[in-house]
Design an enzyme around this catalytic site. Structure first.
Site, PDB file in Angstrom:
ATOM      1  N   HIS A  59     -12.919  -2.064  -6.866  1.00 46.22           N
ATOM      2  CA  HIS A  59     -12.299  -1.836  -8.169  1.00 46.22           C
ATOM      3  C   HIS A  59     -13.338  -2.156  -9.234  1.00 46.22           C
ATOM      4  O   HIS A  59     -13.837  -3.290  -9.295  1.00 46.22           O
ATOM      5  CB  HIS A  59     -11.068  -2.725  -8.329  1.00 46.22           C
ATOM      6  CG  HIS A  59     -10.002  -2.475  -7.302  1.00 46.22           C
ATOM      7  ND1 HIS A  59      -8.938  -1.635  -7.524  1.00 46.22           N
ATOM      8  CD2 HIS A  59      -9.865  -2.938  -6.029  1.00 46.22           C
ATOM      9  CE1 HIS A  59      -8.178  -1.599  -6.441  1.00 46.22           C
ATOM     10  NE2 HIS A  59      -8.723  -2.385  -5.516  1.00 46.22           N
ATOM     11  N   GLY A  92      -1.646  -1.422  -6.781  1.00 42.68           N
ATOM     12  CA  GLY A  92      -0.570  -2.241  -7.300  1.00 42.68           C
ATOM     13  C   GLY A  92       0.325  -2.880  -6.261  1.00 42.68           C
ATOM     14  O   GLY A  92       0.009  -2.933  -5.076  1.00 42.68           O
ATOM     15  N   HIS A 128      -3.559   2.178  -1.143  1.00 39.54           N
ATOM     16  CA  HIS A 128      -3.497   0.788  -0.699  1.00 39.54           C
ATOM     17  C   HIS A 128      -2.203   0.597   0.096  1.00 39.54           C
ATOM     18  O   HIS A 128      -1.112   0.936  -0.383  1.00 39.54           O
ATOM     19  CB  HIS A 128      -3.483  -0.162  -1.891  1.00 39.54           C
ATOM     20  CG  HIS A 128      -4.823  -0.407  -2.502  1.00 39.54           C
ATOM     21  ND1 HIS A 128      -5.629   0.615  -2.962  1.00 39.54           N
ATOM     22  CD2 HIS A 128      -5.508  -1.563  -2.736  1.00 39.54           C
ATOM     23  CE1 HIS A 128      -6.753   0.083  -3.457  1.00 39.54           C
ATOM     24  NE2 HIS A 128      -6.697  -1.224  -3.319  1.00 39.54           N
ATOM     25  N   GLU A 181      -1.554  -4.564   3.096  1.00 43.59           N
ATOM     26  CA  GLU A 181      -2.137  -5.833   2.676  1.00 43.59           C
ATOM     27  C   GLU A 181      -1.016  -6.877   2.616  1.00 43.59           C
ATOM     28  O   GLU A 181      -1.123  -7.952   3.214  1.00 43.59           O
ATOM     29  CB  GLU A 181      -2.817  -5.691   1.319  1.00 43.59           C
ATOM     30  CG  GLU A 181      -3.496  -6.954   0.833  1.00 43.59           C
ATOM     31  CD  GLU A 181      -4.086  -6.796  -0.566  1.00 43.59           C
ATOM     32  OE1 GLU A 181      -4.944  -7.626  -0.923  1.00 43.59           O
ATOM     33  OE2 GLU A 181      -3.686  -5.871  -1.305  1.00 43.59           O
ATOM     34  N   ASP A 206     -13.788  -5.479  -2.644  1.00 44.14           N
ATOM     35  CA  ASP A 206     -12.517  -5.367  -3.357  1.00 44.14           C
ATOM     36  C   ASP A 206     -12.660  -5.741  -4.833  1.00 44.14           C
ATOM     37  O   ASP A 206     -12.789  -4.865  -5.686  1.00 44.14           O
ATOM     38  CB  ASP A 206     -11.458  -6.221  -2.666  1.00 44.14           C
ATOM     39  CG  ASP A 206     -10.027  -5.837  -3.005  1.00 44.14           C
ATOM     40  OD1 ASP A 206      -9.828  -4.853  -3.726  1.00 44.14           O
ATOM     41  OD2 ASP A 206      -9.104  -6.527  -2.531  1.00 44.14           O
TER      42      ASP A 206
END
Length: 335
Positions: free
Chosen positions: A20, A162, A189, A192, A270
């Site tokens: 990111h 998000g 994503h 996680e 990340d």
């Protein structure tokens, strides 16, 4: 930590495919705009720090990141430093995203931010830029922007960001399909914080080309076998997971079992402004904490180039370079 191990990792040609841009804010830039950080790093850089939950992480990250990222020019300045550090670690290829929330809430011109990041790419590094969109990131204000984004020639693709526990809204699958039709690469994503069932749901619902994180796939042996068979890439961030995922540490990280099962896992940082890590740190941690041999570290690096959005002719010499390293390390292991 062995200096020779660090030297080996530094020497490996590598990719970073889960980064990111806002979360990679260099500390010295944060210190310029936030006096309380001058002379010190964030508390979350401590090796055994654990965020309370994703909300805790996101709150602190956004507080730091958007103290700096206030204009396209600021994106350019940060990206120059970020990419220079990639080159210093022998990273040859990067995929990074910038957050659509900056467009929505701070009024950034998305095209201008994209162009600012692209203009910062140095010679010797290939960079592909993605637009990161939250589960609820397509309200009336943003939907025209997102539709226009699919026409931006310098945008490689889109990524779902998000809180994983927020339901996917009806626009999402349609938009991911439209992105592929427009020639954009799609990521999401998943896995996680939500379990293997959410990874499967995202794969079925959005059909992304690649999953970011995906580490909780290990909870479902059938899903692991399907990922391995289909060659679906998981862009894994070990130190990030160690500091953020409940119940996960570097010593227990599921990347070991996923790799051993043949899943195409890669290694990335990340959000290093939150975790205090470099890509070299993540590779070294896998060797010291999860028993990855040098040959296996090179295979992880190779996975990144196999998945990279590069022409085959451009990949070939990079893959050959890694194959030579793998062969040499395998020979050393056998002797």
């Amino acid at each position: 930590m062995s200096d020779s191990l660090v030297d080996f990792v530094q020497s490996l040609p590598k990719t970073e495919t889960h980064l990111h841009l806002e979360g990679a804010l260099p500390l010295e830039l944060l210190q310029r705009v936030r006096p309380e950080f001058r002379g010190r790093a964030p508390d979350s850089w401590a090796p055994d720090f654990k965020f309370a939950d994703f909300a805790h992480f996101e709150r602190e990250l956004l507080d730091m990141a958007f103290a700096w990222f206030t204009s396209p020019e600021r994106y350019h300045e940060a990206a120059q430093l970020i990419f220079a550090r990639h080159l210093a670690q022998n990273v040859r290829y990067v995929e990074t995203s910038f957050a659509s929330g900056g467009i929505e809430f701070l009024g950034f011109d998305g095209r201008a931010v994209l162009d600012a990041i692209r203009a910062a790419v140095p010679a010797g590094l290939e960079v592909r830029i993605f637009l990161g969109i939250h589960h609820d990131g397509a309200g009336p204000k943003m939907m025209p922007v997102l539709a226009d984004a699919l026409t931006w020639p310098g945008l490689a693709g889109i990524d779902l960001h998000g809180f994983e526990d927020k339901p996917l809204e009806p626009w999402t699958a349609e938009y991911w399909a439209a992105a592929r039709k427009a020639g954009k690469y799609t990521k999401a994503h998943a896995g996680e914080f939500m379990g293997a069932e959410f990874i499967r749901f995202v794969l079925d619902e959005l059909n992304p080309d690649r999953i970011q994180h995906g580490v909780r796939a290990h909870e479902d042996a059938t899903l692991v076998a399907e990922l391995a068979r289909a060659g679906v890439g998981l862009d894994v961030c070990p130190i990030s997971n160690h500091k953020l995922m409940p119940g996960v540490t570097l010593a227990t990280h599921p990347i070991r079992s996923l790799f051993d099962a043949g899943v195409k896992v890669t290694v990335s940082t990340d959000d290093p402004i939150s975790f205090g890590n470099t890509l070299t740190d993540d590779y070294v941690a896998l060797a010291t904490q999860r028993g990855f041999t040098r040959c296996e570290l090179a295979r992880l690096a190779r996975n990144g180039f196999e998945l990279a959005l590069l022409p085959d002719a451009q990949k070939a010499p990079l893959l050959a370079e890694l194959d030579a390293i793998i062969a040499a390390e395998a020979s050393d292991d056998a002797s």
